[in-house]
Design a protein around this motif. Structure first.
Motif, short mmCIF file in Angstrom:
data_model
loop_
_atom_site.label_atom_id
_atom_site.label_comp_id
_atom_site.label_asym_id
_atom_site.label_seq_id
_atom_site.Cartn_x
_atom_site.Cartn_y
_atom_site.Cartn_z
N ARG A 272 -5.33 5.01 6.66
CA ARG A 272 -5.72 4.22 5.55
C ARG A 272 -6.19 2.93 5.70
O ARG A 272 -7.22 2.48 5.21
CB ARG A 272 -4.88 4.64 4.23
CG ARG A 272 -4.56 5.98 3.84
CD ARG A 272 -3.68 5.77 2.62
NE ARG A 272 -2.96 7.18 2.01
CZ ARG A 272 -3.80 7.65 0.85
NH1 ARG A 272 -4.50 6.83 0.28
NH2 ARG A 272 -3.50 8.68 0.41
N GLU B 253 -14.95 2.57 -3.48
CA GLU B 253 -13.69 3.16 -4.14
C GLU B 253 -14.38 4.41 -5.32
O GLU B 253 -13.81 5.38 -5.22
CB GLU B 253 -12.92 2.28 -5.18
CG GLU B 253 -12.08 1.44 -4.14
CD GLU B 253 -12.97 0.10 -3.68
OE1 GLU B 253 -14.24 0.05 -4.42
OE2 GLU B 253 -12.15 -0.83 -3.19
N SER C 123 0.72 -1.14 -0.01
CA SER C 123 0.05 0.10 -0.16
C SER C 123 0.86 1.40 0.04
O SER C 123 0.44 2.23 -0.64
CB SER C 123 -1.04 0.08 1.15
OG SER C 123 -1.62 1.06 1.31
N SER D 215 -9.79 1.14 5.65
CA SER D 215 -10.07 -0.27 4.83
C SER D 215 -10.64 -1.22 5.68
O SER D 215 -11.86 -1.79 5.35
CB SER D 215 -8.71 -0.67 3.92
OG SER D 215 -8.20 0.35 3.32
N GLU D 216 -10.11 -1.55 6.96
CA GLU D 216 -10.74 -2.28 7.83
C GLU D 216 -12.30 -2.17 8.16
O GLU D 216 -13.03 -2.91 8.49
CB GLU D 216 -9.72 -2.69 8.92
CG GLU D 216 -8.25 -3.20 8.73
CD GLU D 216 -7.65 -3.53 9.89
OE1 GLU D 216 -7.99 -3.23 11.10
OE2 GLU D 216 -6.56 -3.90 9.89
N ALA E 99 -14.58 -2.73 5.32
CA ALA E 99 -14.64 -4.13 5.27
C ALA E 99 -15.85 -4.57 6.25
O ALA E 99 -16.30 -5.58 5.71
CB ALA E 99 -13.59 -4.73 5.33
#
Length: 539
Positions: free
Chosen positions: A388, A515, A44, A392-393, A396
């Motif tokens: 970041r 996204e 990443s 994301s976590e 999810a």
């Protein structure tokens, strides 16, 4: 008949083998997990580096294009007799911005009237793309060689010279063609962008950057690969996402952690289809993990030696209580939450029980430390907000839940206005304190269930879960944020003010993929900047 091992020897050997195997398995399991975390973080990170360079390249090309457009609007081009003024203006542009290797004013038939250093003056270049395309309108040509100019222009480095063309027609007030303003932008500017990125990453070992043309030809990077076409599976996805990463096998046969970002242009500049790649050898990326696995195994080997000696000493007296301890250890191995029993009659057994308990506690603490390190990886060290990876976590787990509940997610992209001026005038320490105070103020504007993320630099993201008409609350929230941030900040004994531009979009209203929603919010943010900053723009 071979001599059988004594009970003491078997006891010592068993403990030694078990501890070595446990340490080996533990080192492998922790190493595998650490490798996964390290790979995701470094991958990443490399993708972010590639995205930063792609953005810098596009912004620089946009700046150069605007300079040429502004230069073409000067009055001197409207008076055919002012060639001397045109030559002086061209020389001034070249002196102020040396990246313009050659600037020329062409007659309508393609003859060079005036140019940098009078190079190609009075020659007809009507067959060259810089004229053929420039006479039609604004033309931005991709990187190419210029054999004729390469022989005439100074080249102190001796490297092959490459150029990017920018040209456009010049017309009078009635629309009649006066001529064509043609420029060749030297490729050296891209190398300076690369150097500026690498200078901020000087602690990164064996980090390489590459620029690829639209067809995959290498324009910048390893000099031995110039002009060659790079075909990596990763590149097939680089145009469908802002940035991607993967472990790739390169033409040299080695594996690299590879991040890629596709340049999509900036504002009205649509870009030339370049792809930026950042890579790091897998061997270097995984070096800390290998050290961790080695240390775990060495500690396990040391423990095995210690416990083997203890086994030889106490084996004759621990047969019966040892069976109890062994049974308990098996239950712990199977996942039961039980403690090693103490034996007050035999001091050696008591010591062994305590030692086993200590070992279990150590392994448990190691797991706790690993979990803590993973939590730290999702937090921004400066502000304590999610980063970041933390974003994301959270997404999810949150998006499937919101889908089941039929709820929406408001995404607000925030960017501070005037932060760079604070950094430049008061210093980075004051800038860091400003970011911490901004984080505190933003937190005070949100509900307890809202999520605040520092995306990087002076950029933040706010996630607000909504149902029904609650989206109408977004302007109210933005208003609180604008009012809070515009209040003066006291930094290093001085007062500073900044603003904040906000772009908002809604999931899944503006896209089923998060996204796409983030991209819509980011686009709205740039629209807020364009409208004068310090405001909210909703997609």
């Amino acid at each position: 008949m071979p001599k059988k091992l004594s009970l003491r020897a078997r006891f010592a050997l068993t403990f030694s083998v078990l501890i070595i195997l446990s340490s080996g398995v533990l080192s492998i399991l922790i190493g595998m997990r650490a490798s996964q975390v390290a790979e995701a973080q470094i991958g990443s990170h490399l993708a972010d580096i590639a995205a930063q360079m792609a953005d810098k390249l596009d912004r620089t090309m946009w700046t150069r294009t605007r300079e040429v457009i502004l230069f073409s609007g000067r009055d001197i081009f409207q008076s055919p007799g002012r060639f001397g003024d045109i030559r002086e203006a061209i020389d001034q542009l070249h002196a102020a911005i040396p990246f313009y290797s050659w600037v020329g004013f062409l007659a309508p038939d393609g003859t060079v009237i005036e140019s940098t250093g009078s190079i190609l003056k009075d020659q007809n270049i009507s067959q060259r793309p810089v004229y053929v395309e420039g006479i039609k309108g604004l033309f931005i040509g991709d990187v190419h060689d210029a054999v004729l100019l390469s022989k005439l222009l100074p080249n102190p480095t001796g490297e092959p010279m490459q150029f990017v063309d920018i040209s456009l027609p010049i017309k009078d007030a009635s629309g009649k063609l006066i001529g064509v303003l043609a420029t060749h932008l030297g490729w050296q500017w891209a190398k300076e962008v690369e150097a500026s990125i690498l200078s901020s990453l000087k602690d990164e070992r064996d980090l390489d950057l590459f620029i690829l043309a639209q067809g995959g030809t290498i324009l910048l990077g390893d000099t031995t690969l110039y002009g060659k076409t790079l075909d990596l599976p990763l590149l097939a996805h680089s145009r469908s996402a802002p940035s991607v990463w993967a472990v790739e096998t390169w033409p040299d046969g080695k594996k690299y952690l590879t991040g890629a970002a596709f340049g999509k242009g900036f504002r009205e500049y649509g870009g030339l289809g370049w792809t930026v790649i950042a890579r790091q050898p897998v061997k270097e990326a995984y070096a800390p993990v290998r050290v961790l696995m080695r240390d775990i195994f060495l500690v396990g080997a040391l423990l095995s030696v210690l416990f083997a000696g203890a086994g030889l000493f106490i084996a004759g007296r621990v047969i019966k209580p040892l069976k109890t301890i062994t049974d308990t250890a098996d239950r712990i191995r199977l996942g039961e939450d039980v403690a090693i029993p103490e034996n007050q009659d035999i001091p050696e057994i008591k010591t062994l029980a305590a030692s086993l308990s200590s070992l279990i506690d150590s392994l448990t603490k190691s797991e706790i430390v690993r979990d803590r390190m993973q939590r730290l990886a999702t937090r921004d060290p400066l502000t304590g907000l999610s980063n970041r990876l933390g974003l994301s976590e959270h997404l999810a787990t949150a998006l499937p839940r919101l889908t089941r509940q039929g709820a929406s997610l408001e995404v607000l992209c925030l960017d501070l206005d005037g932060f760079k001026a604070v950094n430049d005038t008061l210093g980075h320490q004051a800038g860091d304190e400003l970011l911490r105070e901004v984080a505190r103020r933003l937190t005070g504007c949100l509900r307890g269930e809202d999520v605040l993320v520092r995306q990087g630099g002076d950029e933040f993201i706010v996630l607000v879960e909504t149902k029904g008409q609650e989206r109408n609350e977004v302007p109210l929230l933005a208003g609180r944020i604008l009012q809070s941030i515009e209040q003066p900040f006291v930094l290093e004994g001085q007062t500073a003010t900044v603003g904040v531009s906000i772009g908002a979009a809604t999931w899944p209203l503006h896209g089923k993929r998060i996204e796409d929603v983030l991209a819509r919010a980011d686009a709205a943010l740039y629209e807020a900047k364009r409208r004068g900053k310090n405001r909210l723009v909703q997609a």
